[in-house]
Design a protein around this motif. Structure first.
Motif, mmCIF file in Angstrom:
data_model
loop_
_atom_site.group_PDB
_atom_site.id
_atom_site.type_symbol
_atom_site.label_atom_id
_atom_site.label_comp_id
_atom_site.label_asym_id
_atom_site.label_seq_id
_atom_site.Cartn_x
_atom_site.Cartn_y
_atom_site.Cartn_z
ATOM 1 N N CYS A 259 0.674 12.712 -0.418
ATOM 2 C CA CYS A 259 0.620 12.913 -1.865
ATOM 3 C C CYS A 259 -0.263 14.107 -2.244
ATOM 4 N N SER B 212 8.548 -1.965 -4.436
ATOM 5 C CA SER B 212 8.378 -0.527 -4.213
ATOM 6 C C SER B 212 6.965 -0.288 -3.707
ATOM 7 N N TYR B 213 6.819 0.608 -2.740
ATOM 8 C CA TYR B 213 5.497 0.885 -2.195
ATOM 9 C C TYR B 213 5.489 2.286 -1.594
ATOM 10 N N PRO B 214 4.332 2.964 -1.621
ATOM 11 C CA PRO B 214 4.244 4.331 -1.088
ATOM 12 C C PRO B 214 4.515 4.347 0.410
ATOM 13 N N LEU C 190 8.165 7.331 -1.785
ATOM 14 C CA LEU C 190 8.131 6.008 -2.404
ATOM 15 C C LEU C 190 9.319 5.213 -1.884
ATOM 16 N N ASN D 2 4.945 12.657 -1.511
ATOM 17 C CA ASN D 2 5.005 11.629 -2.556
ATOM 18 C C ASN D 2 6.103 10.600 -2.272
#
Length: 634
Positions: A184, A172-174, A165, A163
């Motif tokens: 994830c 903000s981005y994965p 980030l 998960n």
């Protein structure tokens, strides 16, 4: 290279993650004779260094030496890929000497990938593991891109991918790290299996183009003239070393950062994960240390052919324009061009009270956790856990007891003991101060402490342990000679005058002279009646440490023995802590951490001396009942 076409339906062990923990775990399993599959999102990113381009450092260098002494690969890789080598803390006592090396990141990856691809019993696979398969409370395999692959053991070495980030200013981005997707589905699958998870944060600094830096305004930092290898298997280290440089932030830097704190995800509440207290971001340093006028910055090359310079000490998640503005206030960096921006990353971890000291899950049999998933930071801490997880997963396949190193045996023992007995609420980093027996756990004697395990496990040849025994015999013989030989008065005074000490009136034993802080063995040997000792450079260093610090070493051994007495008192796995006499906090903590020994129980925060006394009474009572039952049924 083995790829998807070579994948069959079943393996002894599957290792998930190709970082420093995963590489050591997979190699250990394969070298111990078990069919092993290493799954990573990109084979081209195996053993990547997403943060600083270095291996070792204070206490971390000891971990690397120990991984090497257990038959691991990290030390060999950095010996081949290092571009600058230093022994840190030489001005202090040998208990805290620590090797560190700048790495050519691309060369390090290439060297580790080669070790993996030529290793028998090991297959590499690009893919994303989305689930761990469990049957009857025991691991049964994994799901990879819709395919189910069976395994008797699974090792999770996921790094910062669960998960993940990433944060740069308001963006903000994965991501698991720069340029790579997060994991994830697997993290959620582990939660569904009942594995407790938390949230941590770490960060990196910007990388700069080398040609845009004015190094004339910085202070050069060279490597050691005679660099020492990390690996006990590297006979000699010949390297063309590249310098690093030092510069400093100033008041202007702080002003830029303070004016933009309202744009920092760290201070606007967008980052919820806890960061490393001992390695804070530059904005965190400015807030926490408002009276400090400057902060030291290391400019570290990322490789021999790379143009990127790592700005060590300036980790940040501030917006891109602010990163440009603050760098422009640093001497030498006024015109610096950013190649990659600094960022922060949040990720899931799995609090390690959920694993045994073997690193096996308490909830799911055959599932092991290693590296940042256990709440640690650093390549070296990850590698140490990786090799232990690989060793213990393999031993369990043999039906053998796990290897659990004590705090008196290795920094690895300290690391894992801390993980399973302490609340991990920030990324854990190894320090020499964490090791109460650090004079016994020096970087120079890791082979003496751990080779026997590696030989027994088949990870190193027996000849290496025999070499250690022979070296120890030679050192002990030389020490006895120093104790017995008397240096003539004229030799004593010539030696003492040379180091600026007062002359003596009587001749001295050679060992007495060597115990003086200013006397070195190389100088003393010139005055020995029977000539020099005929030792190698490494043997001389070891002998000098044992003579100069002999009293302290004996004292630490006695202390270690006293700790061992309480660590030998086992607590049965199913022991009930529903004891009214225990404090409420002790009952809760003991039930949560499930210590394996009374010694481990003593190191759990909230367990008092009175609680230990009560536990000892109940354990003795249980032992007595078993003896009585044994006599009755006999």
């Amino acid at each position: 290279m083995l790829t998807n076409e070579n994948i069959s339906g079943s393996y002894d062990t599957i290792v998930i993650g190709g970082g420093h923990a995963g590489c050591e775990a997979a190699l250990a399993c394969a070298r111990m004779g078990f069919g092993t599959l290493l799954v990573t999102i990109r084979i081209g990113d195996i053993a990547r260094m997403p943060c600083n381009p270095a291996i070792g450092g204070l206490a971390k260098g000891q971990l690397v030496r120990e991984v090497d002494a257990l038959g691991g690969e990290m030390a060999l890789c950095i010996d081949d890929a290092g571009i600058q080598f230093k022994m840190l803390n030489r001005a202090k006592g040998p208990a805290v000497w620590s090797p560190r090396a700048q790495a050519d990141k691309a060369a390090y990856h290439t060297r580790m990938l080669h070790a993996l691809t030529v290793q028998e019993n090991l297959t590499l696979l690009e893919g994303e593991v989305t689930e761990v398969l469990v049957e009857g409370g025991v691991v049964a395999g994994v799901g990879i891109d819709g395919e189910r692959i069976a395994a008797r053991r699974v090792i999770l070495a996921l790094g910062t991918f669960p998960n993940g980030l990433m944060h740069i200013g308001e963006d903000s981005y994965p991501g698991g790290r720069e340029g790579e997707p997060p994991s994830c589905a697997l993290s959620d699958n582990l939660a569904d299996l009942g594995i407790e998870r938390g949230r941590l944060k770490t960060g990196t600094p910007p990388r700069l183009r080398e040609g845009s830096i004015d190094f004339s305004r910085c202070r050069e930092q060279a490597g050691d003239r005679e660099p020492e290898p990390f690996s006990f298997r590297t006979r000699i280290l010949t390297v063309d070393q590249i310098p690093c440089h030092i510069t400093y932030t100033g008041r202007q830097t702080q002003d830029v950062i303070r004016r933009n704190l309202d744009r920092s995800p760290l201070y606007t509440g967008r980052i919820v994960g806890v960061g490393p207290r001992y390695c804070p971001s530059i904005e965190d340093k400015v807030v926490r240390f408002p009276d400090r006028e400057r902060h030291q910055i290391f400019l570290e090359p990322e490789g021999r052919t790379s143009e990127e310079i790592y700005v060590n000490g300036m980790a940040t998640s501030l917006p891109r324009d602010v990163q440009h503005a603050m760098l422009a206030t640093v001497p030498g960096l006024e015109e610096a061009e950013i190649v990659r921006y600094g960022y922060a990353i949040e990720y899931d971890f799995y609090p390690p009270h959920q694993v045994f000291p073997s690193l096996e899950s308490r909830r799911i049999g055959g599932l092991y956790f290693a590296g940042q998933v256990n709440g640690t930071s650093g390549y070296e801490e990850a590698a140490a856990q990786g090799i232990m997880a690989g060793i213990n997963a393999s031993l369990s396949l043999h039906g053998a007891e796990p290897v659990v190193l004590g705090r008196h045996q290795a920094y690895i023992g300290v690391l894992i003991d801390d993980l399973v007995t302490k609340e991990i609420d920030e990324p854990y980093r190894m320090f020499t101060s964490r090791a109460e027996h650090r004079l016994l756990l020096r970087q120079d004697n890791a082979d003496e402490r751990l080779f026997r395990y590696a030989v027994r496990l088949g990870l190193l040849p027996r000849s290496m342990w025999e070499d250690v025994i022979e070296r120890r015999r030679r050192i002990n013989a030389a020490r006895r000679r120093l104790t017995g030989e008397v240096v003539p008065l004229i030799g004593c005074n010539r030696l003492l005058r040379g180091i600026g000490e007062a002359e003596v009136r009587t001749r001295q034993r050679a060992s007495q002279l060597l115990q003086r802080p200013g006397v070195q063995l190389a100088s003393l040997e010139k005055h020995l009646p029977n000539g020099d000792l005929g030792l190698s450079g490494r043997e001389r260093e070891a002998l000098e440490i044992r003579v100069k610090y002999g009293g302290y070493i004996k004292r630490q051994r006695r202390m270690a023995d006293s700790f061992l007495r309480i660590d030998r008192i086992r607590i049965p796995p199913g022991f009930s802590y529903a004891i009214d006499a225990l404090s409420t906090e002790a009952r809760e903590k003991l039930q949560r951490f499930r210590p394996a020994t009374l010694g481990q129980a003593s190191r759990i925060s909230g367990v008092r001396t009175s609680d230990l006394s009560i536990l000892m009474v109940f354990l003795e009572r249980m032992k007595r009942k078993r003896r009585i039952r044994g006599r009755t049924y006999a």
